[in-house]
Design a protein around this motif. Structure first.
Motif: not given
Length: 77
Positions: A1-8
């Motif tokens: 989930m943290r990786r998705v937030i970083e990408i966004l």
């Protein structure tokens, strides 16, 4: 989930940077003004028709007072 937030977040920063970079060239440069001043680039390139249209418009809209002179069309300058 943290990786998705970083990408966004990264995509948002890239999009904001592109939007700001797109505004860097807004406006007409001095060397481009001669092309825009040509008669073909005018909104109405026929001065007689433009004067006639302005006369008709300001005759119908008596409260506007015309272009370039004072007064409201009622005679009170």
């Amino acid at each position: 989930m943290r990786r998705v937030i970083e990408i966004l977040l990264l995509l948002g920063l890239i999009a904001a940077g592109m939007a700001l970079a797109g505004c860097a060239t807004v406006g007409v440069q001095p060397w481009e003004r001669d092309l825009l001043a040509e008669p073909g680039m005018q909104l109405d390139d026929d001065p007689v028709m433009m004067a006639l249209d302005e006369h008709i418009y300001f005759s119908k809209e008596a409260t506007t007072g015309g272009a370039g002179f004072g007064g409201g069309g009622c005679g009170c300058n």
